[in-house]
Design a protein around this motif. Structure first.
Motif, PDB file in Angstrom:
ATOM      1  N   ASN A 206      -1.540  -2.999  -7.989  1.00 10.98           N
ATOM      2  CA  ASN A 206      -2.949  -2.618  -8.048  1.00 10.98           C
ATOM      3  C   ASN A 206      -3.726  -3.360  -6.961  1.00 10.98           C
ATOM      4  OD1 ASN A 206      -3.495  -5.299  -9.115  1.00 10.98           O
ATOM      5  ND2 ASN A 206      -2.792  -4.531 -11.103  1.00 10.98           N
ATOM      6  N   ASP A 207      -4.995  -3.059  -6.836  1.00  9.82           N
ATOM      7  CA  ASP A 207      -5.812  -3.660  -5.771  1.00  9.82           C
ATOM      8  C   ASP A 207      -5.799  -5.186  -5.838  1.00  9.82           C
ATOM      9  OD1 ASP A 207      -6.496  -1.182  -4.784  1.00  9.82           O
ATOM     10  OD2 ASP A 207      -8.435  -1.085  -5.794  1.00  9.82           O
TER      11      ASP A 207
ATOM     12  N   GLU B 110       0.830  -1.202   0.000  1.00  8.67           N
ATOM     13  CA  GLU B 110       0.000   0.000   0.000  1.00  8.67           C
ATOM     14  C   GLU B 110       0.872   1.263   0.000  1.00  8.67           C
ATOM     15  OE1 GLU B 110      -3.064   0.263  -0.456  1.00  8.67           O
ATOM     16  OE2 GLU B 110      -3.961  -1.671   0.010  1.00  8.67           O
TER      17      GLU B 110
ATOM     18  N   GLU C 299      -4.143  -7.697  -2.982  1.00  8.19           N
ATOM     19  CA  GLU C 299      -4.966  -8.680  -2.270  1.00  8.19           C
ATOM     20  C   GLU C 299      -4.411 -10.086  -2.449  1.00  8.19           C
ATOM     21  OE1 GLU C 299      -8.140  -9.988   0.145  1.00  8.19           O
ATOM     22  OE2 GLU C 299      -7.218  -8.032  -0.196  1.00  8.19           O
TER      23      GLU C 299
END
Length: 374
Positions: free
Chosen positions: A202-203, A189, A207
């Motif tokens: 990226n997200d 992050e 994850e």
């Protein structure tokens, strides 16, 4: 019409009582009819109970049919109600405007009863079909969401089960897995807007890294106990065997993917982490001696997370060290063991690292069995 099926509701909007009476008499045997004598009244009725179809006069005082249609079609609650315009003005531009505003049909006055009944019946059938499709699509969307969640839960359980399997043979604890997960996500992050990392972090990948991190040492399952659980320093030959856990973990995940017969996104990053988290920035790591950016981003983040946690944790072969010592070791390893930019992110986040370590601190029941037995 099937008596067991509720009759559709048709709202008739016209400022002329004679027109309202004529149309109501035509429709009332088949439909539940409501009437409004103005555009404002029509909007109030629709707001209280949405009809199945609206027959809307165009030429009305104060608020004409075009404005009523415009308001209904821009409101998400009423935009799907079919509107059939009624007008005494037989001009192409009026008809075009009606369709542009969202009307589904256009009839000219004086009304031809059979044509009106046929058009109303057609529009209501179309609406019933559209409503059925919308309901089916909603059901399918819910089913897809439920299956997706079920599949995601299966992925998560698989990862945790595999990681727990390795944990039963290793001298590390379940909380080590939790801590390193959160360390990796914290670093990701922090670095997601960095020019060197923004395309990758990226997200979705963040994850996947969070969920894959517990598999970093899955290959230790293949290391013999007399080496894996040795309380002292490794002999050179033993260390060479110990180093094979990176490739063993990678190969196990590759084999799992081959058995599935398809590439799995969460295993892609898990393979990177398992194989490369012991690579070093200067090329002195293992198993492939990768240098710099050749090391996957996920593995570079995992390297910092794993070393930090190893330093602050007690193991059968060492005592725990302080947070400050761990920070100093990682700072000193910038450009040699670790990517310098990842180290810079770690230094900026060191207080958050310490908080994660405290939150997921090992409890006495989670300490390695050999340590408690000794």
């Amino acid at each position: 019409m099937n008596n067991s099926t509720p009759r559709p509701t048709v709202l008739v909007v016209d400022d002329m009582p004679t027109n309202l009476q004529l149309i109501s008499e035509l429709l009332r045997e088949l439909y539940h009819v409501r009437i409004a004598t103005s555009g404002a009244q029509a909007l109030q009725i629709v707001d209280r109970a949405k009809p199945d179809l609206i027959l809307l006069d165009v030429m009305m005082p104060d608020m004409d049919g075009h404005e009523v249609c415009r308001r209904l079609k821009t409101d998400p609650k009423t935009c799907d109600v079919p509107i059939l315009f009624l007008s005494a003005r037989n001009h192409d531009e009026d008809e075009c405007l009606g369709f542009e505003l969202g009307a589904t049909d256009y009839l000219f006055k004086p009304i031809n009863p059979p044509i009106l009944l046929a058009r109303v019946q057609t529009q209501l059938r179309l609406k019933a079909t559209t409503d059925l499709l919308r309901s089916q699509n909603t059901y399918l969307d819910q089913e897809v969401l439920a299956r997706t969640r079920e599949l995601q839960a299966t992925h998560d359980v698989t990862i945790l089960a595999l990681a727990s399997l390795a944990e039963t043979r290793d001298n590390e604890t379940g909380n080590h897995l939790r801590r390193t997960q959160h360390y990796v996500r914290l670093l990701a992050e922090k670095l997601r807007d960095h020019p060197r990392f923004s395309l990758y972090l990226n997200d979705k990948n963040i994850e996947l890294m969070f969920k894959s991190a517990p598999l970093h040492d899955i290959g230790k399952v293949g290391i013999a106990d007399h080496i894996l659980l040795k309380p002292g320093r490794f002999e050179p030959a033993e260390f060479e065997i110990m180093k094979t856990h990176a490739r063993l973990g990678y190969q196990a995940l590759v084999h799992a993917e081959e058995m599935l017969g398809a590439q799995v996104p969460f295993l892609r990053i898990a393979k990177e982490i398992a194989l490369c988290h012991h690579e070093k920035w200067d090329g002195s790591g293992y198993p492939n001696g990768l240098v710099g950016d050749a090391i996957p981003v996920s593995a570079r983040l995992m390297a910092v997370a794993d070393v930090y946690d190893a330093v602050i944790s007690r193991r059968v072969y060492k005592s725990e060290m302080s947070h400050e010592t761990a920070v100093a070791i990682i700072r000193d390893g910038a450009g040699q063991h670790f990517d310098p930019d990842v180290v810079a992110a770690f230094i900026a986040l060191e207080n958050e690292f310490e908080k994660i370590a405290e939150h997921y601190a090992d409890t006495p029941t989670e300490e390695p069995l050999d340590a408690m037995a000794g």
